[in-house]
Design a protein around this motif. Structure first.
Motif, mmCIF file in Angstrom:
data_model
loop_
_atom_site.group_PDB
_atom_site.id
_atom_site.type_symbol
_atom_site.label_atom_id
_atom_site.label_comp_id
_atom_site.label_asym_id
_atom_site.label_seq_id
_atom_site.Cartn_x
_atom_site.Cartn_y
_atom_site.Cartn_z
ATOM 1 N N ARG A 101 0.846 -1.189 0.000
ATOM 2 C CA ARG A 101 0.000 0.000 0.000
ATOM 3 C C ARG A 101 0.882 1.240 0.000
ATOM 4 N NH1 ARG A 101 -5.537 -0.741 1.168
ATOM 5 N NH2 ARG A 101 -5.875 -2.941 1.601
ATOM 6 N N LEU A 102 0.498 2.210 -0.780
ATOM 7 C CA LEU A 102 1.294 3.433 -0.889
ATOM 8 C C LEU A 102 0.885 4.416 0.205
ATOM 9 C CD1 LEU A 102 0.943 3.945 -4.749
ATOM 10 C CD2 LEU A 102 2.990 3.163 -3.530
ATOM 11 N N PRO A 103 1.849 5.183 0.727
ATOM 12 C CA PRO A 103 1.491 6.237 1.685
ATOM 13 C C PRO A 103 0.879 7.424 0.937
ATOM 14 C CG PRO A 103 3.864 6.228 1.297
ATOM 15 C CD PRO A 103 3.297 5.108 0.488
ATOM 16 N N LEU A 104 -0.408 7.351 0.680
ATOM 17 C CA LEU A 104 -1.054 8.352 -0.179
ATOM 18 C C LEU A 104 -1.445 9.626 0.568
ATOM 19 C CD1 LEU A 104 -3.369 6.204 -2.502
ATOM 20 C CD2 LEU A 104 -1.241 7.374 -3.113
ATOM 21 N N GLY A 105 -1.458 9.546 1.895
ATOM 22 C CA GLY A 105 -1.818 10.745 2.667
ATOM 23 C C GLY A 105 -3.234 11.226 2.386
ATOM 24 N N GLN A 106 -4.130 10.283 2.082
ATOM 25 C CA GLN A 106 -5.526 10.650 1.811
ATOM 26 C C GLN A 106 -6.203 11.127 3.091
ATOM 27 O OE1 GLN A 106 -6.515 10.830 -1.278
ATOM 28 N NE2 GLN A 106 -7.534 8.943 -1.827
ATOM 29 N N GLU A 107 -7.101 12.089 2.961
ATOM 30 C CA GLU A 107 -7.910 12.433 4.132
ATOM 31 C C GLU A 107 -8.858 11.275 4.406
ATOM 32 O OE1 GLU A 107 -11.167 15.175 3.510
ATOM 33 O OE2 GLU A 107 -10.609 15.306 1.402
ATOM 34 N N LEU A 108 -9.354 11.195 5.651
ATOM 35 C CA LEU A 108 -10.265 10.113 6.008
ATOM 36 C C LEU A 108 -11.692 10.641 5.968
ATOM 37 C CD1 LEU A 108 -8.334 8.498 8.994
ATOM 38 C CD2 LEU A 108 -8.260 7.911 6.559
ATOM 39 N N PRO A 109 -12.665 9.751 5.813
ATOM 40 C CA PRO A 109 -14.060 10.196 5.917
ATOM 41 C C PRO A 109 -14.254 10.895 7.272
ATOM 42 C CG PRO A 109 -13.954 7.919 5.142
ATOM 43 C CD PRO A 109 -12.555 8.296 5.554
ATOM 44 N N ALA A 110 -15.072 11.940 7.285
ATOM 45 C CA ALA A 110 -15.191 12.776 8.502
ATOM 46 C C ALA A 110 -16.156 12.144 9.508
ATOM 47 C CB ALA A 110 -15.633 14.177 8.100
ATOM 48 N N PHE A 111 -15.798 10.983 10.033
ATOM 49 C CA PHE A 111 -16.689 10.266 10.958
ATOM 50 C C PHE A 111 -17.090 11.127 12.154
ATOM 51 C CE2 PHE A 111 -14.272 6.797 8.891
ATOM 52 C CZ PHE A 111 -15.327 6.088 8.356
ATOM 53 N N ALA A 112 -16.098 11.728 12.833
ATOM 54 C CA ALA A 112 -16.371 12.452 14.069
ATOM 55 C C ALA A 112 -17.188 13.720 13.823
ATOM 56 C CB ALA A 112 -15.045 12.793 14.766
ATOM 57 N N ALA A 113 -17.204 14.178 12.592
ATOM 58 C CA ALA A 113 -17.982 15.384 12.280
ATOM 59 C C ALA A 113 -19.461 15.043 12.063
ATOM 60 C CB ALA A 113 -17.402 16.074 11.053
ATOM 61 N N GLY A 114 -19.836 13.803 12.364
ATOM 62 C CA GLY A 114 -21.253 13.428 12.248
ATOM 63 C C GLY A 114 -21.609 12.857 10.893
ATOM 64 N N LEU A 115 -20.630 12.267 10.239
ATOM 65 C CA LEU A 115 -20.874 11.661 8.927
ATOM 66 C C LEU A 115 -22.040 10.660 8.995
ATOM 67 C CD1 LEU A 115 -19.850 11.097 6.003
ATOM 68 C CD2 LEU A 115 -18.401 9.329 7.001
ATOM 69 N N THR A 116 -22.974 10.802 8.090
ATOM 70 C CA THR A 116 -24.101 9.863 8.018
ATOM 71 C C THR A 116 -23.951 9.004 6.777
ATOM 72 O OG1 THR A 116 -25.507 11.521 9.015
ATOM 73 C CG2 THR A 116 -26.622 9.706 7.913
ATOM 74 N N LEU A 117 -24.087 7.716 6.938
ATOM 75 C CA LEU A 117 -24.056 6.812 5.788
ATOM 76 C C LEU A 117 -25.452 6.235 5.626
ATOM 77 C CD1 LEU A 117 -20.723 4.882 6.517
ATOM 78 C CD2 LEU A 117 -21.057 6.980 5.195
ATOM 79 N N SER A 118 -26.009 6.329 4.436
ATOM 80 C CA SER A 118 -27.341 5.765 4.236
ATOM 81 C C SER A 118 -27.334 4.794 3.064
ATOM 82 C CB SER A 118 -28.356 6.890 4.012
ATOM 83 O OG SER A 118 -28.022 7.602 2.849
ATOM 84 N N PHE A 119 -28.290 3.887 3.097
ATOM 85 C CA PHE A 119 -28.370 2.814 2.092
ATOM 86 C C PHE A 119 -29.825 2.565 1.743
ATOM 87 C CE2 PHE A 119 -24.697 2.261 4.808
ATOM 88 C CZ PHE A 119 -23.674 2.084 3.894
ATOM 89 N N ARG A 120 -30.078 2.248 0.489
ATOM 90 C CA ARG A 120 -31.439 1.887 0.070
ATOM 91 C C ARG A 120 -31.365 1.061 -1.207
ATOM 92 N NH1 ARG A 120 -33.209 7.806 -2.456
ATOM 93 N NH2 ARG A 120 -31.471 8.664 -1.297
ATOM 94 N N ALA A 121 -32.506 0.469 -1.549
ATOM 95 C CA ALA A 121 -32.568 -0.315 -2.794
ATOM 96 C C ALA A 121 -32.683 0.649 -3.977
ATOM 97 C CB ALA A 121 -33.777 -1.247 -2.755
ATOM 98 N N PRO A 122 -32.131 0.287 -5.139
ATOM 99 C CA PRO A 122 -32.307 1.133 -6.325
ATOM 100 C C PRO A 122 -33.761 1.089 -6.816
ATOM 101 C CG PRO A 122 -31.079 -0.871 -6.877
ATOM 102 C CD PRO A 122 -31.308 -0.908 -5.398
ATOM 103 N N ASP A 123 -34.244 2.213 -7.317
ATOM 104 C CA ASP A 123 -35.624 2.317 -7.807
ATOM 105 C C ASP A 123 -35.659 1.855 -9.279
ATOM 106 O OD1 ASP A 123 -37.957 3.164 -8.967
ATOM 107 O OD2 ASP A 123 -37.859 5.209 -8.181
#
Ligand code: NAD
Ligand code: MG
Length: 387
Positions: free
Chosen positions: A278-300
């Motif tokens: 794995r390369l040290p890409l220095g990517q930012e991480l998803p902002a979990f602590a900032a209240g990131l919401t992940l949602s999921f649903r079936a395709p219409d």
């Protein structure tokens, strides 16, 4: 040091790969580059990465490119189908990245596989058209395929080190594209400009339109079938508008593993190029602590008829996916040129699929014939119904 051949170097994925190469010059060397017609971009890449060979669309583009380069820094310049095949199997390269868009990627993929290369495959159309053939030839020639598509990279990472028997199903996530919430009755009026404005990802035009129709996810179901040897009924599409979960696998004890990250192709491209490191890409991480919401649903299914068409072709198997892919390429091209409307894309594909008598055997000849036939059927619909 990994020595690379990069096909489609002037595109979104190709340029993303070269940004990674530029950041890690001690790890990568570029031996061959191939593009179509964006000669200024290619000339700049030649100056920066000094490949041994480059490929362009035709003899005229080759002459123009040669004229734009000082003789001392001129690589071998090849052109056309034979050129792409040679670059794909370039002797001094260990890894070929196929980032060509569309059916044009198939023969170069086969050439790379037959030369026993490690093939980082972004060109999903190859796997949709002839995934069975390509994976069989890869096994016979000692070539390996590494996914670049973010969903398939995610599944690949979740499955690493596991036996296939542990896998219950694959959950492919889809952002839903720009029209997830737009009133369905207004979809017929969608313009190319609107379809090209993807909320989360910046990509080439064809895949961006495919993401708006969800055909992209249908193609990805077929891609996943081929890469992971899983039947379509064990692959589920889940709409996840935030594009943080790149995909998931459900294991037989009910455990679900997800691979996450910000929506940036650098991680998936980087992993395919540097695998198994794995390369040290220095990517930012998803902002979990900032209240990131992940949602999921079936395709219409009403909003996204292209998804059902792709699943129909996936189940039919044989040459049906090649016909689906070809008709879709024609339809997307016609939509971008304003010859048909957005809502016509599934109509064109459905017409070509209905007309196609699928052959069970996925030989190269049968696949290329299905591609030709489906394009002819699609064009005929487009001319008859043009906007
Ligand atoms: P793009 O349109 O930005 O670039 C396409 C590249 O292919 C260019 O270098 C172009 O010169 C070359 N090309 C076009 N037609 C050609 C032909 N007939 N012969 C040879 N070369 C040709 O496309 P992209 O977004 O980089 O996508 C490339 C592939 O990667 C597609 O199969 C796409 O589905 C897949 N992919 C892209 C992304 C993304 O983020 N862009 C993500 C996942 C998968
Ligand atoms: Mg994808």
């Amino acid at each position: 040091m990994k020595r690379l051949s990069i096909l489609g170097s002037t595109g979104s994925i190709g340029q993303g790969a070269l940004r990674i190469v530029a950041r890690f010059p001690e790890r990568f060397a570029v031996k061959a580059l191939a593009a179509h017609r964006r000669l200024e971009v290619l000339a700049d890449q030649i100056r920066r990465f000094r490949p041994e060979a480059v490929v362009v669309a035709d003899a005229r583009a080759a002459r123009d490119l040669a004229a734009s380069l000082p003789p001392a820094s001129r690589p071998e310049i090849l052109c056309g189908e034979e050129g792409y095949r040679r670059a794909a199997s370039w002797p001094s390269a260990d890894l070929t990245l196929n980032a060509i868009v569309g059916a044009a990627g198939l023969l170069p993929t086969l050439a790379a596989v037959e030369a026993g290369k490690t093939v980082a495959i972004a060109n999903k159309e190859t796997l949709v058209m002839a995934g069975g053939l390509v994976t069989r030839r890869a096994a016979a020639c000692g070539a390996s395929l590494l996914p670049v598509d973010s969903e398939h990279s995610a599944v690949f990472q979740c499955l690493e080190g596991r036996s296939p028997a542990e896998l219950e199903r694959i959950l492919l996530t889809a952002s839903g594209g720009p029209f997830l919430e737009r009133p369905v009755e207004t979809l017929a009026e969608v313009t190319p400009e609107e379809a090209l404005r993807h909320p989360n990802w910046s990509m080439g035009a064809k895949i961006t339109v495919d993401s708006a129709t969800l055909m992209n996810k249908g193609l990805e179901v077929i891609e996943a079938m081929r890469l992971f040897s899983v039947p379509p009924e064990r692959i589920e599409v889940v709409v996840h508008p935030q594009s943080i979960v790149h995909s998931m696998v459900a294991l037989r004890d009910g455990t679900v593993l997800a691979q996450m990250g910000v929506p940036d192709m650098a991680a998936a491209i980087g992993y395919a190029l540097s695998y198994p490191e794995r390369l040290p890409l220095g990517q930012e991480l998803p902002a979990f602590a900032a209240g990131l919401t992940l949602s999921f649903r079936a395709p219409d299914p009403v909003r996204f008829p292209c998804l059902a068409l792709a699943l129909e072709a996936a189940r039919a198997g044989g040459t049906a996916p090649a016909a689906l892919n070809a008709a879709n390429e024609e339809a997307v091209g016609a939509f971008l040129e304003r010859r048909i409307g957005f809502g016509d894309i599934p109509r064109v594909v459905a017409h070509a699929l209905r007309r196609h008598a699928a052959e069970a055997e996925e030989s190269l000849e049968a696949v290329l014939e299905a591609d030709r036939e489906a394009r002819a059927a699609a064009r005929e619909w487009i001319v008859r119904n043009r906007a």
